[in-house]
Scaffold this motif. Sequence first.
Motif, PDB file in Angstrom:
ATOM      1  N   THR A   8       2.942   4.893  -2.359  1.00 44.47           N
ATOM      2  CA  THR A   8       2.808   3.436  -2.254  1.00 44.47           C
ATOM      3  C   THR A   8       2.389   3.085  -0.838  1.00 44.47           C
ATOM      4  N   ASN A  10       1.474  -0.164   1.546  1.00 41.20           N
ATOM      5  CA  ASN A  10       1.411  -1.611   1.748  1.00 41.20           C
ATOM      6  C   ASN A  10       0.450  -1.940   2.881  1.00 41.20           C
ATOM      7  N   THR A  33      -1.727  -6.574   0.171  1.00 36.93           N
ATOM      8  CA  THR A  33      -1.874  -5.897  -1.106  1.00 36.93           C
ATOM      9  C   THR A  33      -1.151  -4.574  -1.021  1.00 36.93           C
ATOM     10  N   THR A  34      -0.951  -3.949  -2.174  1.00 40.41           N
ATOM     11  CA  THR A  34      -0.267  -2.653  -2.241  1.00 40.41           C
ATOM     12  C   THR A  34      -1.117  -1.690  -3.053  1.00 40.41           C
ATOM     13  N   SER A  49      -3.763  -0.492  -7.819  1.00 38.56           N
ATOM     14  CA  SER A  49      -3.281  -1.458  -6.834  1.00 38.56           C
ATOM     15  C   SER A  49      -2.450  -2.514  -7.528  1.00 38.56           C
ATOM     16  N   PRO A  54       5.685  -6.621  -1.649  1.00 43.01           N
ATOM     17  CA  PRO A  54       5.375  -5.222  -1.334  1.00 43.01           C
ATOM     18  C   PRO A  54       6.594  -4.339  -1.104  1.00 43.01           C
ATOM     19  N   SER A  55       7.625  -4.861  -0.496  1.00 48.32           N
ATOM     20  CA  SER A  55       8.802  -4.039  -0.218  1.00 48.32           C
ATOM     21  C   SER A  55       9.540  -3.673  -1.497  1.00 48.32           C
ATOM     22  N   TYR A  58       7.628  -0.972  -3.278  1.00 50.85           N
ATOM     23  CA  TYR A  58       7.822   0.320  -2.610  1.00 50.85           C
ATOM     24  C   TYR A  58       9.130   0.964  -3.053  1.00 50.85           C
ATOM     25  N   THR A 100       4.544  -3.310 -10.825  1.00 49.59           N
ATOM     26  CA  THR A 100       4.557  -2.009 -10.151  1.00 49.59           C
ATOM     27  C   THR A 100       4.219  -0.877 -11.102  1.00 49.59           C
ATOM     28  N   ARG A 364      -2.449  -0.562   7.292  1.00 49.94           N
ATOM     29  CA  ARG A 364      -1.204  -0.065   6.718  1.00 49.94           C
ATOM     30  C   ARG A 364       0.003  -0.612   7.476  1.00 49.94           C
ATOM     31  N   PRO A 368       7.295  -0.140   5.395  1.00 49.25           N
ATOM     32  CA  PRO A 368       7.013  -0.866   4.149  1.00 49.25           C
ATOM     33  C   PRO A 368       8.107  -1.845   3.748  1.00 49.25           C
TER      34      PRO A 368
END
Length: 397
Positions: A8, A10, A33-34, A49, A54-55, A58, A100, A364, A368
Amino acid sequence: MKIESVETINLVFEYPPDERFRYGGGVCTHRLTTLIRVHTDSGLTGIGSIYTHPSLAYLIVRDQLAPLLQGEDPTEIESLWEKMYGLTLWYGRKGVAMTTLGGIDTALWDLRGKVEGKPVWQLLGGERQTCPAYASGLLWRDPEELAKEAVGYIEQGYRRVKMRLARSEAYDTGAVRAVRQAIGENNDIMVDASMRYEPELAKRMGKFFEEQQIFWYEEPFAPDDIDAYADLRQQINIPIAGGENEFGLQGFREMIRAGALDIAQPDASRCGGISETWKVARMAQQNGLGVATHSWSDAVAIVANAHVVSAMPNGITVEIDQMTNPFVEELLGEPLQIQSGQLQLSRAPGLGIELDMSVVDRYRISDPLNIPDGVYSDMMFGRENFPEPFTYHEIDD
């Protein structure tokens, strides 16, 4: 071939102050975005994607989905989707969990295409190597500026443009008139109310949009207000579109059953991956509806969505973000190619794309779990950036 790991990544981009744009949620300061990469013991890697918190994404991958998938055959997409869905069912079904697992699903489709030597659009039974695309921009600017912006998209070869409204009734009508006059009747305008209208205003605006020959009328209400969608659809004569904030086949099933939509707008980077987007598109077809995918995150998502739209006979168009987004403009080794309003898809296996890893490394997020404070178009981080309740002024004095 077995899955070795799921990665993953982020990404975050901060707009320079003079490039920030105003919209219904305030002033956008950042984009994010991820990316999802599924690595196999054969050396092949699949790319997907997602567009969500995002966290949280992850953590879901690290602590649940990656351990679940390790050692599995990546070409068994359907069974792996069900395993991921079952594992996250208690806290999932919609939102970040569904999004996800969908990113992994898209990466698995990319891998399946690479294994079989076919592009995804061909795996899905499609015959078109192109996909109609529209320019998505035209946020809260003065009508004269919007007119100039819209003309620029037409000059680039687009034949459809989408604008964001719900600022005030006077602004909305003036902005639409300005853009229509600027680009003429031979080009299409779509309007997005960003879930901010109330029923009576939505009906008034719908009648106005009919007069202006608007191509579709997007998200007048929040997705949970299905009855309002269905009622409005009976009162106006213009296609109603929605679904970017819906998740999974079951969510779209409820909207379609209620007669809420003319055009379904799933997004592979949000609603459950290519698998679920394909199912939604087929359900829409079976019910006589069109499908026009949403995309507001990155080029990987745009391409994934385009493979579905190009393969469906009811596929209308795919969205191309125009708001100076490096995740759209720079992320791929070969940038998106738009010719005469058509996104060109590759005959290369899978999604037919490769990431520019120098761009990935540039944006990046090192930690994350620590997202920089800012206003990210659809998400806000940092208490000082949380939005005030929105008040819509129906009639300006």
